[in-house]
Each structure stands twice: as structure tokens, then as C-alpha cells.
Design a protein around this motif. Sequence first.
Motif, short mmCIF file in Angstrom:
data_model
loop_
_atom_site.label_atom_id
_atom_site.label_comp_id
_atom_site.label_asym_id
_atom_site.label_seq_id
_atom_site.Cartn_x
_atom_site.Cartn_y
_atom_site.Cartn_z
N ALA A 76 0.94 -1.30 -0.03
CA ALA A 76 -0.07 0.01 -0.04
C ALA A 76 0.98 1.35 -0.10
N THR A 77 2.05 1.11 0.81
CA THR A 77 2.82 2.47 1.00
C THR A 77 3.70 2.67 -0.58
N LEU A 78 4.13 1.68 -1.00
CA LEU A 78 4.60 1.61 -2.29
C LEU A 78 3.65 2.29 -3.48
N LEU A 79 2.25 1.65 -3.38
CA LEU A 79 1.18 2.03 -4.13
C LEU A 79 0.96 3.78 -4.05
N TRP A 80 0.97 3.96 -2.78
CA TRP A 80 0.75 5.42 -2.56
C TRP A 80 1.73 6.42 -3.19
N ARG A 81 3.14 6.06 -2.95
CA ARG A 81 4.21 6.72 -3.68
C ARG A 81 3.96 6.76 -5.15
N ARG A 82 3.69 5.52 -5.73
CA ARG A 82 3.43 5.72 -7.24
C ARG A 82 2.21 6.70 -7.61
N VAL A 83 1.12 6.85 -6.92
CA VAL A 83 0.17 7.51 -7.02
C VAL A 83 0.78 9.14 -6.89
N LEU A 84 1.62 9.37 -5.88
CA LEU A 84 2.06 10.68 -5.76
C LEU A 84 2.99 11.28 -7.22
N VAL A 85 3.61 10.15 -7.35
CA VAL A 85 4.49 10.70 -8.57
C VAL A 85 4.07 10.71 -9.81
N ARG A 86 2.97 10.16 -10.00
CA ARG A 86 1.84 10.47 -11.23
C ARG A 86 1.12 11.84 -10.94
N THR A 87 1.03 12.05 -10.03
CA THR A 87 0.41 13.40 -9.89
C THR A 87 1.25 14.78 -9.53
N GLY A 88 2.65 14.50 -9.72
CA GLY A 88 3.71 15.43 -9.59
C GLY A 88 4.00 15.73 -8.23
N GLU A 89 3.47 15.12 -7.12
CA GLU A 89 3.87 15.25 -5.91
C GLU A 89 4.89 14.19 -5.27
N PRO A 90 5.88 13.98 -5.74
CA PRO A 90 6.64 12.77 -5.05
C PRO A 90 7.17 13.15 -3.77
N PRO A 91 6.90 11.90 -2.76
CA PRO A 91 7.31 12.26 -1.35
C PRO A 91 9.17 12.14 -1.29
N ARG A 92 9.36 12.73 -0.32
CA ARG A 92 10.44 12.57 0.24
C ARG A 92 10.93 11.59 1.03
N TRP A 93 11.88 10.68 0.53
CA TRP A 93 12.05 9.36 1.51
C TRP A 93 12.76 9.59 2.93
N GLN A 94 13.53 10.82 3.10
CA GLN A 94 13.93 11.10 4.05
C GLN A 94 13.18 11.75 5.25
N GLU A 95 12.24 12.30 4.93
CA GLU A 95 10.91 12.73 5.60
C GLU A 95 10.15 11.69 5.90
N PHE A 96 9.95 10.51 4.98
CA PHE A 96 9.28 9.45 5.30
C PHE A 96 9.74 8.72 6.50
N LEU A 97 10.97 8.30 6.49
CA LEU A 97 11.88 7.71 7.45
C LEU A 97 11.62 8.61 8.67
#
Length: 410
Positions: free
Chosen positions: A364-385
Motif C-alpha cells: 500500500a505504501t509503495l502504491l501510495w508513492r506511485r500515486v503521488l509520483v503520477r500527480t507530480g507530488e513525489p514524497p521525500r524518502w528522508q521525511e518518510f523515514l
Amino acid sequence: MLAASGSLGLLLVVLGFATTRPRGLPEATVTLPAAGLVLLAGWVSPAEAWRETLALLPTLGFLAAILLLAHLADLDGVFSWLGARLAVACRGRPRRLLALTFAAAAGTTAALSLDATVVLLTPIVLLTANRLALPPRPYLYACAHLSNSASTLLPVSNLTNLLAFTASGLTFAQFGALMAAPWLVTIAIELAVFLRFFRPDLDGYAADAPEIPPAPVFALVVLGVTLAGFGVASLVHVEPVVVAAIAAAVLAARALSARRIRPVTLIAEANPLLCLFVLGLAIVVEAVSRQLLGAPLQALLPDGTSLPELLLTAALAAVLANLVNNLPATLLLLPLAGSNPGLLLAVLLGVNLGPNATYLGSLATLLWRRVLVRTGEPPRWQEFLRLGALTVPLTLAASVAALWLALQVR
């Protein structure tokens, strides 16, 4: 030695492919051949694989039905209506919008599963934040975290829950009653951390809210009746898949009669390839359990339900989820926990809350990341961690303590 290394290697290949999905290929592309290799090598016998398939069929049927139900609810405008309601109800206050987003994501995850929160609610939340001219990060991360941590409440909230529910011997209502306190404690802690972590993004005032579209009454009533039906069905020994399938059929018949959807789209939205991926993964994981990890995990897993034992069980499940993903971790640990409800629910807290620590913890988290990349709002992995490091230990410890208390008064 060959069987141990070979089965583990296949599992890593399967998970790597599911994580990256090169060229957008479905997860089952590699998983089904890997399961075939496991059978050809004799690491799992055909009879054992068939038993595994029969045991998983109700769970996979429910997964397909709930995915279709969520899509049809979205087609009827449920999530667009919900986004507009959030925008108006927040009254221009970003912190209030965050609390309302938590409530919406928690409710969506509990009733329609974490996939609905990730795929359907997340884009609506992004659109709502943009319409209100607010930084979207707090609200998007809320969807990611609650798709995992709010999926502990009901058997239907997560595929991992369905797998454990079958083995637990609990009714739908008993499962929800035991997990209600851990669910509420988890959400409260997450909200408190989010309010502090995203404090700079929550200052200021929102723009004017959009108009609220008419409520999709028919779809909302169907969803409400469906949720109630899940509770009643377990009392009369009816599988949740039957209730979900009837609800999906009702909304599908309405959409087809209005020519708002085609039959081929209904099949696609039920995602049969994802169901095949889960089935193939279960066979590969069974080989890893038999050939390598079963005995060590059995030695580590407690057999009691004292508070320290439940904490150890949940911690072990959380670590394993972040190493091999939460679905394989669940498939590995559930047979070892037997039919002990306390241990099974502690495993669920670990595999459902633990994935908030890393991207790899859950699909689900991987899918969430793909959804945001497609919408132009990629998350920051450092912030996620960093956010995961603040929330996961706290929510895991508090939710397990709440589960232990619930077990004492059961």
C-alpha cells in the motif's frame, strides 16, 4: 541448502519486481512463474499448494469484491463529495483539515480497506489541499500512514486481517471489539505527532472552500448496509466475501444500467492479477517457511499473551514486515501463532503499523508513492523515514498495551 537459498532468492526476486514493477507490468508477471518453480523443485508439493489455494480463495474473493466496491463508490462520487465536505468543514483552518483528513482516512481504511485510501482518497485529498491553497504534505502523509495504521480495526480493513481472522476463531464483532482500543490509541498518537511534525505547514488560513456536490445517497446507503452486513454475516457463519460481492453487484448493476461503466472495466477493477499475485506469493512464502525461516521464527515467537510476550510478537512482526514486506511476513507468522487470538492480533499490529517505518513495509505504501509520483507530488524518502521513526515505536507500544488490556477484560 539449495532449497533454502533457492526459495529465499525467489522470494526476494518476487518482492523486488513487485516493488519496482518495471514497465508497469503486474506483480503476478514474476510471481506465478516463481510459484511454478517452487512446485517443480518439490519445495512445496502440489497437494500442499492446492490446500493453500483452497484456504485463500475466500480471502482473494473478498479482495476482488472490495476493490470493485471501492471503485464503484468512487464512480458514484463518494470520494469527491467527501473531499468537498472536508474543505467546507475545516472552516479555513489547516489543523482542523488535518484532523478531518485523519477521520476520513481512518474511516475509509476501516470500512473499504487500505487500498481505497491509497488509490481513491489520496488524489481527492491532494485536490482538496490545492483548492484551499494549502501545503498538501501533511494531508498526503496522513493518507499513507493511516492506510497502514488504521487498517487494524476490522477483518475487512486489510488483507492481512482477513488471513488472521480466519485462523482466530473470533466473530467479526469480537475482532473489532478487541482492536478498537489499539485503533483509537494509534490514531490519536499519529495525529499528535503529525500536528507537531508538520507545524510549519499548518500555519496560516485556507482559501475559500468549493461548493459541496449533492450527496451520493444511494452509494452511501449501500456502503453503510454493507458494513453492518459484515457484522451480521459472521454471526450466521456467512463469509465476508458474500456481503462484499452482493454490495458490489448492486452498485455494478446500477452503473451498468446507466451505461457509466463497461463489463470489461468491472473485471479490470476487481484486479484478478493482484489476486493471482497473492496466491503465487503464498506458495513461495510457504517454501521459504518450510526450507529456511519457519524453525527460527518458531523459536523466537512467544506462545503466551503476557504484555512482554505481545510486545515481542508485535516487534518481531514489524521488523519482518520491513524486511520482506507485510504480506509475506503475515503468511510466515500466522501458522506459527496457531489459533491464539492474542498472538494473532499482536502479529497484525506489527505487520500493519510497522510498515510506516519504510517504503518497503507494505504494498500500500509503495502504491501510495506511485500515486503521488503520477500527480507530480513525489514524497521525500528522508521525511518518510523521520516521520516513521517518530510514530512507529510509539504506536506499536501503545497499541499492544491497549490490546493486552482488552484481552484482560474479554
